[in-house]
Design a protein around this motif. Structure first.
Motif, short mmCIF file in Angstrom:
data_model
loop_
_atom_site.label_atom_id
_atom_site.label_comp_id
_atom_site.label_asym_id
_atom_site.label_seq_id
_atom_site.Cartn_x
_atom_site.Cartn_y
_atom_site.Cartn_z
N ASN A 136 0.81 -1.22 0.00
CA ASN A 136 0.00 0.00 0.00
C ASN A 136 0.84 1.27 0.00
OD1 ASN A 136 0.95 -0.17 2.62
ND2 ASN A 136 -0.93 0.62 3.53
N ASP A 137 2.16 1.12 0.12
CA ASP A 137 3.07 2.26 0.03
C ASP A 137 4.30 1.81 -0.74
OD1 ASP A 137 4.80 4.40 0.35
OD2 ASP A 137 4.24 4.76 2.43
N ALA A 138 4.26 2.03 -2.08
CA ALA A 138 5.34 1.53 -2.94
C ALA A 138 6.69 2.12 -2.59
CB ALA A 138 4.98 1.82 -4.40
N SER A 139 6.73 3.41 -2.28
CA SER A 139 8.01 4.06 -1.96
C SER A 139 8.65 3.45 -0.72
CB SER A 139 7.79 5.56 -1.76
OG SER A 139 7.28 6.16 -2.93
N THR A 140 7.84 3.26 0.35
CA THR A 140 8.37 2.67 1.59
C THR A 140 8.82 1.24 1.34
OG1 THR A 140 6.91 4.05 2.93
CG2 THR A 140 7.82 2.10 3.98
N PHE A 141 8.04 0.49 0.57
CA PHE A 141 8.40 -0.90 0.30
C PHE A 141 9.72 -1.00 -0.45
CE2 PHE A 141 8.13 -4.75 -2.37
CZ PHE A 141 8.05 -5.70 -1.37
N LEU A 142 9.92 -0.13 -1.46
CA LEU A 142 11.18 -0.16 -2.20
C LEU A 142 12.36 0.23 -1.32
CD1 LEU A 142 10.16 1.38 -5.65
CD2 LEU A 142 10.52 -1.01 -5.08
N THR A 154 6.72 -13.02 -3.72
CA THR A 154 6.22 -13.20 -2.35
C THR A 154 7.11 -14.12 -1.52
OG1 THR A 154 4.77 -14.98 -3.13
CG2 THR A 154 3.83 -12.77 -3.00
N GLU A 155 7.74 -15.09 -2.17
CA GLU A 155 8.60 -16.03 -1.44
C GLU A 155 9.75 -15.31 -0.75
OE1 GLU A 155 11.06 -20.21 -2.25
OE2 GLU A 155 9.97 -19.19 -3.87
N SER A 156 10.13 -14.16 -1.28
CA SER A 156 11.27 -13.43 -0.72
C SER A 156 10.94 -12.76 0.60
CB SER A 156 11.74 -12.36 -1.71
OG SER A 156 12.04 -12.94 -2.96
N ILE A 157 9.65 -12.60 0.92
CA ILE A 157 9.28 -11.87 2.14
C ILE A 157 8.31 -12.62 3.03
CG2 ILE A 157 7.33 -10.65 1.10
CD1 ILE A 157 8.14 -8.20 2.74
N VAL A 158 7.61 -13.63 2.48
CA VAL A 158 6.57 -14.32 3.26
C VAL A 158 7.16 -14.97 4.51
CG1 VAL A 158 5.09 -16.36 3.23
CG2 VAL A 158 4.89 -14.66 1.44
N GLY A 159 8.37 -15.49 4.43
CA GLY A 159 8.99 -16.11 5.60
C GLY A 159 9.08 -15.14 6.77
N GLN A 160 9.51 -13.92 6.50
CA GLN A 160 9.59 -12.91 7.55
C GLN A 160 8.22 -12.54 8.08
OE1 GLN A 160 11.60 -9.33 6.38
NE2 GLN A 160 10.90 -8.17 8.17
N ALA A 193 -8.63 -9.47 16.03
CA ALA A 193 -7.75 -8.79 16.98
C ALA A 193 -6.29 -8.86 16.52
CB ALA A 193 -7.91 -9.40 18.37
N ALA A 194 -5.89 -10.01 15.99
CA ALA A 194 -4.51 -10.16 15.50
C ALA A 194 -4.25 -9.25 14.30
CB ALA A 194 -4.25 -11.61 15.13
N THR A 195 -5.24 -9.09 13.41
CA THR A 195 -5.09 -8.21 12.26
C THR A 195 -4.82 -6.78 12.70
OG1 THR A 195 -6.55 -9.63 10.95
CG2 THR A 195 -6.20 -7.40 10.15
N ASP A 196 -5.60 -6.31 13.68
CA ASP A 196 -5.41 -4.94 14.17
C ASP A 196 -4.07 -4.78 14.89
OD1 ASP A 196 -7.90 -4.34 13.15
OD2 ASP A 196 -8.93 -4.69 15.05
N ALA A 197 -3.71 -5.79 15.68
CA ALA A 197 -2.48 -5.67 16.47
C ALA A 197 -1.22 -5.73 15.61
CB ALA A 197 -2.45 -6.78 17.53
N LEU A 198 -1.26 -6.49 14.51
CA LEU A 198 -0.08 -6.68 13.67
C LEU A 198 0.04 -5.66 12.54
CD1 LEU A 198 -0.24 -10.56 13.41
CD2 LEU A 198 1.44 -9.24 14.69
N GLN A 199 -0.99 -4.87 12.32
CA GLN A 199 -0.97 -3.91 11.22
C GLN A 199 0.22 -2.95 11.28
OE1 GLN A 199 -3.05 -3.95 8.42
NE2 GLN A 199 -1.34 -2.66 7.84
N PRO A 200 0.58 -2.39 12.46
CA PRO A 200 1.74 -1.49 12.49
C PRO A 200 3.04 -2.14 12.00
CG PRO A 200 0.43 -1.25 14.48
CD PRO A 200 -0.13 -2.42 13.75
N ARG A 201 3.24 -3.43 12.26
CA ARG A 201 4.45 -4.11 11.80
C ARG A 201 4.48 -4.15 10.27
NH1 ARG A 201 5.09 -9.43 15.77
NH2 ARG A 201 4.55 -8.40 17.74
N SER A 203 2.85 -2.01 8.26
CA SER A 203 2.93 -0.65 7.75
C SER A 203 4.37 -0.16 7.70
CB SER A 203 2.09 0.30 8.62
OG SER A 203 0.73 -0.08 8.59
N ASN A 204 5.20 -0.59 8.63
CA ASN A 204 6.61 -0.19 8.62
C ASN A 204 7.34 -0.69 7.39
OD1 ASN A 204 6.29 1.11 11.08
ND2 ASN A 204 6.93 -0.69 12.26
N LEU A 205 6.78 -1.70 6.72
CA LEU A 205 7.39 -2.26 5.52
C LEU A 205 6.69 -1.79 4.25
CD1 LEU A 205 7.85 -5.95 6.75
CD2 LEU A 205 9.49 -4.07 6.89
N GLY A 206 5.71 -0.89 4.40
CA GLY A 206 4.95 -0.44 3.24
C GLY A 206 3.88 -1.41 2.82
#
Length: 382
Positions: A136-142, A154-160, A193-201, A203-206
């Motif tokens: 949702n934020d291409a600049s932050t993701f790049l 997706t395989e490059s990031i799904v593990g994390q 509840a998990a969706t709301d709690a994990l959203q900030p993590r 967002s930090n990755l875009g």
């Protein structure tokens, strides 16, 4: 020939047709080539095009069709110090970022979750499910994740992302303090509840965590076996009656066993005797249970009965002994004619003042009832 070579070095159309299901970023092949000013840029739905100049993010293009010029590339124009109306070819890196949802991403606990349960004590749980995410934020993701790779899937990031999900869900389940037997009815609530709690993590990755579903939270095998046994006992109900039924079935099978001679006859007689004993015991116990229930739940007293102080059975009020247990019934109470002291009905003298309770008429000698003022026979004052 020279003009053909020069033309081949100029890129006039920039677009990306995604024929995969897991590509997140695609770098348009412009390395060594120049982009012609006025080239056509096509950005399809669920895509974002990002122009990068010497490692620095410049202009970002949303879905649409563009003719590249200094007007729609203000950041790149400023970085390269272009003048308005610049028409010469230029070099820049172009990245297409896929912004669609990447669904059906599986997650699961690699190690059991330790949890303190009110009923089972310390237990270990395993959980698994699926989740969906998108950029949702291409600049932050790049900046944070992509780097300078040609293709990023997706395989490059799904593990994390999975490890981050498991960590958050483990913490959430532990803090919820929901009993292990009740977790199944809270899957939806825990997922939201998990969706709301994990959203900030994310967002930090875009990224955006679109949805998270818990498919199952399982108990250890040994705990499940104990639960199965407990369930079986609940289904069977009265274990003693079930044991008697099983014994009767076994005796019946033994009695029907085909055997010749006296051996077969002996088995049949023994089985019949055993079956009779089992049935007699069952009937005796059922009668005893019935008596206990009748004693523990006495019927409502009638107007002409009284309650036995020992077994709570209802007996006629005039009875001297209980018909159920033989207990001596307490006689109704009455009061002394002189001092009012409570006496057993029929007492002739007061145990407190000694006054006679049976009066006789002084005129005719007839027995009078207590508190009688005049003799009903002769009218003499008592």
């Amino acid at each position: 020939m020279i003009m053909k070579f020069i033309k081949s070095q100029l890129i006039e159309v920039i677009e990306w047709t995604d024929n995969t299901t897991d590509t997140m970023v695609y770098r348009f092949p412009v390395k060594g080539n120049e982009i012609k000013m006025g080239a056509q840029l096509t950005v399809r739905e669920s895509q974002v095009a990002v122009f990068v100049n010497e490692g620095q993010i410049a202009d970002v293009f949303e879905p649409g069709r563009y003719q590249l010029s200094t007007e729609n590339m203000p950041v790149l124009t400023k970085l390269k110090a272009w003048k308005y109306g610049f028409n010469s070819p230029f070099k820049a890196e172009v990245y297409f970022v896929n912004t669609k949802q990447f669904t059906n991403q599986k997650w699961g606990t690699s190690n059991p979750i330790m949890m303190r349960d009110t009923e089972f004590g310390m237990i270990r749980l395993r959980a698994f499910g699926i989740f969906a995410f998108r950029v949702n934020d291409a600049s932050t993701f790049l900046k944070e994740i992509f780097g300078t790779n040609r293709v990023f899937d997706t395989e490059s990031i799904v593990g994390q992302l999975k490890r981050s999900l498991v960590s958050g869900i483990t913490d959430l389940i532990g803090e919820s303090k929901i009993p292990a037997l009740d977790l199944a009815m809270h899957y939806n609530e825990l997922g939201e509840a998990a969706t709301d709690a994990l959203q900030p993590r994310f967002s930090n990755l875009g990224l955006q965590l679109v949805s998270l579903f818990i498919e199952n939270i399982s108990l250890p095998e040994e705990v499940e076996k104990v639960m199965d046994k407990r369930t079986s006992m609940g289904v069977l109900g009265n274990m003693q009656q079930y044991t008697q039924y099983q014994a009767a079935e076994a005796i019946r099978d033994a009695a029907q066993n085909e055997g010749g001679g006296l051996a077969g006859a002996g088995v049949g007689l023994g089985a019949g005797a055993g079956l009779g004993q089992v049935m007699a015991q069952a009937m005796s116990q059922n009668m005893q249970v019935g008596n206990n229930q009748s004693q523990s739940q006495p019927s409502k007293p009638q107007a002409d009965t009284t309650t036995c102080s020992k077994c709570n059975s209802q007996v006629p009020r005039e009875a001297k002994f209980c018909s159920s247990c033989g207990n001596t019934m307490v006689s109704p109470k009455t009061s002394c004619v002189s001092c009012g002291h409570e006496l057993t009905e029929g007492a002739k003298f007061c145990s407190d003042c000694g006054s006679a309770q049976e009066l006789k008429c002084s005129g005719c000698g007839k027995d009078l009832k207590p508190n009688t003022k005049f003799c009903p026979e002769c009218g003499t004052k008592a």
